[in-house]
Design an enzyme around this catalytic site. Structure first.
Site, PDB file in Angstrom:
ATOM      1  N   CYS A  66      29.201  60.088  24.020  1.00  0.00           N
ATOM      2  CA  CYS A  66      30.578  60.430  24.416  1.00  0.00           C
ATOM      3  C   CYS A  66      31.448  60.860  23.252  1.00  0.00           C
ATOM      4  CB  CYS A  66      31.215  59.249  25.138  1.00  0.00           C
ATOM      5  SG  CYS A  66      31.427  57.761  24.115  1.00  0.00           S
ATOM      6  N   HIS A 106      34.015  53.892  24.148  1.00  0.00           N
ATOM      7  CA  HIS A 106      33.987  55.123  24.925  1.00  0.00           C
ATOM      8  C   HIS A 106      35.129  56.030  24.482  1.00  0.00           C
ATOM      9  CE1 HIS A 106      32.891  57.883  28.054  1.00  0.00           C
ATOM     10  NE2 HIS A 106      34.169  57.977  28.411  1.00  0.00           N
ATOM     11  N   ASP A 121      36.584  64.625  30.552  1.00  0.00           N
ATOM     12  CA  ASP A 121      35.444  63.903  29.980  1.00  0.00           C
ATOM     13  C   ASP A 121      34.164  64.678  30.229  1.00  0.00           C
ATOM     14  OD1 ASP A 121      33.581  62.069  29.067  1.00  0.00           O
ATOM     15  OD2 ASP A 121      34.541  60.348  30.024  1.00  0.00           O
TER      16      ASP A 121
END
Length: 257
Positions: A66, A106, A121
């Site tokens: 991520c 994250h 995202d």
């Protein structure tokens, strides 16, 4: 960097990058730049900078986790004059009913457009919204399911991503929480995340290789033992050998280790 990113995801050099274009960009990114942890499982730590992310994913054709994937997308959006901020948060494990408790590992993007904040995202594995999600509770629907972002009173942040994946979830579940009040000031913060995910015994990413990307029909994910394809809502899972794994990494994901 703009030209390299466009080339990687298959976007024309002349095409203007507007807010309305972001759905297509997120779809293309999810299909071409894989979510993968090979450097983590190989214990290949590197200093995370703008230049190293560009080299890793645009020059060497690798993917990332991520903080790498959203870090790269953030640089692309910034170069195309979007008002974007990187934020950190914690992922919720639906199977255990607990937060990962690995810290704020994250990373996601907040994009401001037309007086509204959106969550963007491209680094949440198979759980991607594939569209900007307004941070006001409005439900967004994509080929991957339904998504919404709501205010949260969690100890881990102030906004939570809720999701209901197509063909997988019957009810809403928590994806992760972000802390919108504490933005990332430098990509060097991601070195801390890299270290936690590589070395902490509770990290889900240091147990074995995992690669995943979206396809025209669904998703494909690969471990050193299994190849799993979701094709038009149906799952196909096959056991594979170590040799087949290495071949799939190279041919299916385009990564040459």
């Amino acid at each position: 960097m703009d030209a390299l990113f466009r080339k990687r995801i298959g976007l024309s050099d002349e095409e203007p990058i507007t807010f309305e274009k972001l759905d297509e960009i997120l779809e293309k990114t999810a299909r071409t730049i894989p979510f993968e942890n090979l450097r983590i499982t190989n214990q290949e730590k590197f200093d995370i900078t703008n230049e190293s992310l560009i080299d890793k994913m645009l020059a060497r054709n690798e993917g990332g986790l991520c903080y790498e994937l959203n870090g790269l997308l953030y640089l692309f959006l910034l170069e195309n004059d979007f008002d974007v901020t990187l934020v950190r948060g914690d992922v919720f494990n639906s199977e255990t009913g607990e937060w990962t408790n690995l810290g704020r590992t994250h990373v996601a993007i907040i994009l401001r457009h037309g007086g509204q904040d959106y969550l963007v995202d491209t680094g949440f594995g198979g759980n991607l919204p594939l569209k900007p999600v307004p941070m006001n509770g409005v439900v967004v629907t994509s080929s991957n399911g339904q998504f919404k972002v709501e205010a949260s009173t969690s100890d881990y942040g102030d906004y939570v991503l809720m999701l209901k994946l197509a063909h997988k979830d019957n009810d809403w579940r928590i994806g992760y929480v972000i802390d919108s009040k504490r933005s990332v000031t430098s990509l060097s913060e991601f070195n801390e995340i890299q270290e936690v995910l590589m070395e902490n015994e509770r990290s889900p990413f240091n147990k074995g290789p995992l690669l995943m990307k979206f396809t025209d029909e669904g998703t494909v994910s690969l471990t050193d033992k299994t190849l799993t394809r979701w094709i038009n809502g149906k799952v196909h899972k096959d056991k594979i050998s170590e040799k087949a794994f290495l071949e799939h990494v190279r041919k299916m994901f385009g990564i040459i280790s």
